[in-house]
Design a protein around this motif. Sequence first.
Motif, PDB file in Angstrom:
ATOM      1  N   ARG A  85       0.893  -1.234  -0.097  1.00 40.87           N
ATOM      2  CA  ARG A  85       0.031   0.120   0.064  1.00 40.87           C
ATOM      3  C   ARG A  85       0.776   1.288  -0.030  1.00 40.87           C
ATOM      4  N   GLU A  86       1.996   1.241   1.000  1.00 36.61           N
ATOM      5  CA  GLU A  86       2.730   2.495   0.774  1.00 36.61           C
ATOM      6  C   GLU A  86       3.572   2.700  -0.389  1.00 36.61           C
ATOM      7  N   LEU A  87       4.033   1.363  -1.002  1.00 42.38           N
ATOM      8  CA  LEU A  87       4.485   1.516  -2.139  1.00 42.38           C
ATOM      9  C   LEU A  87       3.569   2.234  -3.416  1.00 42.38           C
ATOM     10  N   GLY A  88       2.611   1.810  -3.323  1.00 42.83           N
ATOM     11  CA  GLY A  88       1.443   2.454  -4.174  1.00 42.83           C
ATOM     12  C   GLY A  88       1.607   4.026  -4.018  1.00 42.83           C
ATOM     13  N   GLU A  89       1.565   4.592  -2.819  1.00 42.84           N
ATOM     14  CA  GLU A  89       1.485   5.949  -2.690  1.00 42.84           C
ATOM     15  C   GLU A  89       2.697   6.346  -2.947  1.00 42.84           C
ATOM     16  N   ALA A  90       3.883   5.890  -2.995  1.00 42.48           N
ATOM     17  CA  ALA A  90       5.133   6.306  -3.380  1.00 42.48           C
ATOM     18  C   ALA A  90       5.107   6.514  -4.826  1.00 42.48           C
ATOM     19  N   LEU A  91       4.629   5.452  -5.508  1.00 45.71           N
ATOM     20  CA  LEU A  91       4.589   5.533  -7.112  1.00 45.71           C
ATOM     21  C   LEU A  91       3.672   6.685  -7.362  1.00 45.71           C
TER      22      LEU A  91
END
Length: 200
Positions: A85-91
């Motif tokens: 989920r955090e990776l999606g936000e970072a992307l």
Amino acid sequence: MELTDEEVEALGTRGYFIRPAFLGEARARAARDEALSRVESGGMRPAGIRRGAEHTRDTAVRGDLIDWVLPQPGTPLGALWESFRELGEALSSGAYLGLGRFDLQLACYPGGGAHYARHRDAFPGQSNRRATAIWYANAGWAPEHGGVLRLYPEDSAPVDVEPSLDRLVVFLSERIEHEVLPAFAPRLALTAWYYGRDAG
Ligand SMILES: O=C(O)CCC(=O)C(=O)O
Ligand SMILES: [Fe+2]
């Protein structure tokens, strides 16, 4: 979580990036153990190759067993879900991809030459999948185990990614063709498909 400048640059120019260690050793091993026990408990089903009425099974195209992973706070796979989920936000914030929700799938290629033929994860107009992120859960992976992920960037030679424990690969779903070469040992991966914010 933030993307490095190199990751943002690679995604924009080449359409993919590889992060050698996503969770760190201890969390990676815990997530691997939970994934393995889900596989061993026998609840996985053969993957299909199309949606809806056209859904078929064809191990000549795709030989993995799959199950969905849902948010499950307090477990190692739940922590991995949270990292995705955090990776999606970072992307979204680092690479301006405008991502919304994602699906997370556990896949096991049982060995014996199981593979997944060359494909794209999304086609313009057919799907709102924008980015694919794959995390590998294979401790002690060796070249004779096969099962590398081969990426086909548009403007350069194919790139092979070994599915070793804690390695993460992220690519643009519409842009990068890829395949899983025959695996000769059980091969575990967790794949997140991120949808556009405008997706239903
Ligand atoms: O496990 C991998 O390395 C890739 C799997 C894949 O391409 C897919 O499930 O769409
Ligand atoms: Fe794929």
